[in-house]
Design an enzyme around this catalytic site. Structure first.
Site, PDB file in Angstrom:
ATOM      1  N   ASP A 199      -8.978   8.305   7.422  1.00  0.00           N
ATOM      2  CA  ASP A 199      -8.231   7.054   7.270  1.00  0.00           C
ATOM      3  C   ASP A 199      -8.714   6.002   8.250  1.00  0.00           C
ATOM      4  O   ASP A 199      -8.828   4.813   7.902  1.00  0.00           O
ATOM      5  CB  ASP A 199      -6.737   7.305   7.473  1.00  0.00           C
ATOM      6  N   GLU A 225     -13.005   6.359  -1.362  1.00  0.00           N
ATOM      7  CA  GLU A 225     -13.938   5.664  -0.462  1.00  0.00           C
ATOM      8  C   GLU A 225     -14.780   4.637  -1.210  1.00  0.00           C
ATOM      9  O   GLU A 225     -15.850   4.250  -0.759  1.00  0.00           O
ATOM     10  CB  GLU A 225     -14.851   6.678   0.243  1.00  0.00           C
TER      11      GLU A 225
END
Length: 307
Positions: A199, A225
């Site tokens: 994160d 991502e």
């Protein structure tokens, strides 16, 4: 000897005054030509003080050197100068900051002159609730279009805004370019350091990307991502240069996490529509194909599908 008796008109006015003084709302009467306050009920006197021969704007408003710019007098009479009926409106008082719903009407005073009578009910609680609900609605709209982790546009916002950009590009016959990029070996970061580390990497990459794009560009996290940038009025060559700068910026970004220094690179794919004549899905498909070409060529690079 009998005491002096009031006329029926005086008795009637006193009776009406008693009724108006019992209302939990401001009631006042002001001459329309001079703005002189002729009557104000107990509610008004308790909050704004005695009229004392002053004008309405001197008593009821703050910092006024003349009649209020929002005075409704001109809305209460027709072109022949005759009363038009009741006008209902809302405003925030400049003395106490409270909101009021006002009912204004022009009527004839006993001496024959035109006056404005206003009944103003305090709606501050309702107004504050409305404002809170509106703020909550705006916040919900923002949240619905914002990626919670990175604060970028989310996929929903990207498609909604992107379709608008393409329509504008088609109308003006201007180029639109799209950049897709995916973080390289991101799964390894999650596997080795945990999702909290992943994160932090995503947030850092989002910040680095946001620092490179223009205000008119639409930067979004599409999911996981994977990111995309839609660039209006941008040629393929210009988008390629931006992607090269962004590729370098991601590679140079160092993320500190629990005493460790993490780094991540990105693979980029670029597509374009020379005059906006392409669907967003088509641009994404072309950029996605180019991005996988970049990954196949070793990652941490920019690729264009036809090269």
């Amino acid at each position: 000897m009998k005491g002096k008796q009031n006329s029926p008109a005086v008795d009637g006015f006193q009776a009406v005054s008693t009724i108006l003084d019992s209302l939990d709302a401001l009631v006042y009467v002001a001459a329309m030509d001079s703005h002189e306050l002729l009557f104000m009920n107990e509610y008004g006197r308790s909050k704004w003080g005695e009229a004392g021969g002053r004008k309405c704007w001197q008593v009821l408003q703050a910092d006024q050197s003349g009649p209020c710019t929002f005075c409704t007098n001109n809305q209460l009479l027709d072109e022949q100068g005759q009363p038009t009926g009741v006008l209902v409106w809302e405003f925030q008082n400049t003395v106490n900051g409270h909101w009021y719903q006002c009912r204004d009407q022009a009527i004839r005073w006993p001496d024959g002159r035109l006056v404005r009578i206003e009944i103003a009910t305090d709606i501050t609680d309702r107004k504050q609730m409305e404002q809170q609900l509106e703020a909550a609605r705006r916040e919900a709209e923002i949240r619905a279009d914002t990626d919670a982790l990175t604060d970028l546009n989310n996929r929903r916002a990207f498609f909604n805004l992107g379709r608008q950009v393409l329509r504008q590009a088609q109308s003006s016959a201007t180029p639109v370019s799209l950049v897709m990029f995916d973080l390289d070996h991101f799964k390894q970061i999650n596997d080795e350091y945990g999702h909290a580390a992943g994160d932090e990497v995503l947030k850092a990459m989002a910040t680095a990307a946001a620092g490179q794009v223009r205000a008119t560009d639409i930067l979004a996290r599409l999911g996981g991502e994977e990111f995309a940038i839609l660039m209006p009025q941008t040629t393929l060559q210009q988008a390629e240069k931006l992607s090269e700068r962004l590729c370098q910026a991601l590679a140079a970004c160092v993320i500190s996490f629990e005493g460790k220094q993490l780094q991540c690179t990105g693979s980029f794919g670029v597509s374009t529509a020379s005059s906006g004549e392409a669907s967003l899905d088509a641009l994404l498909a072309q950029a996605d194909k180019a991005m996988f070409k970049a990954k196949g060529a070793g990652r941490n690079r920019v690729s264009i599908v036809d090269r």
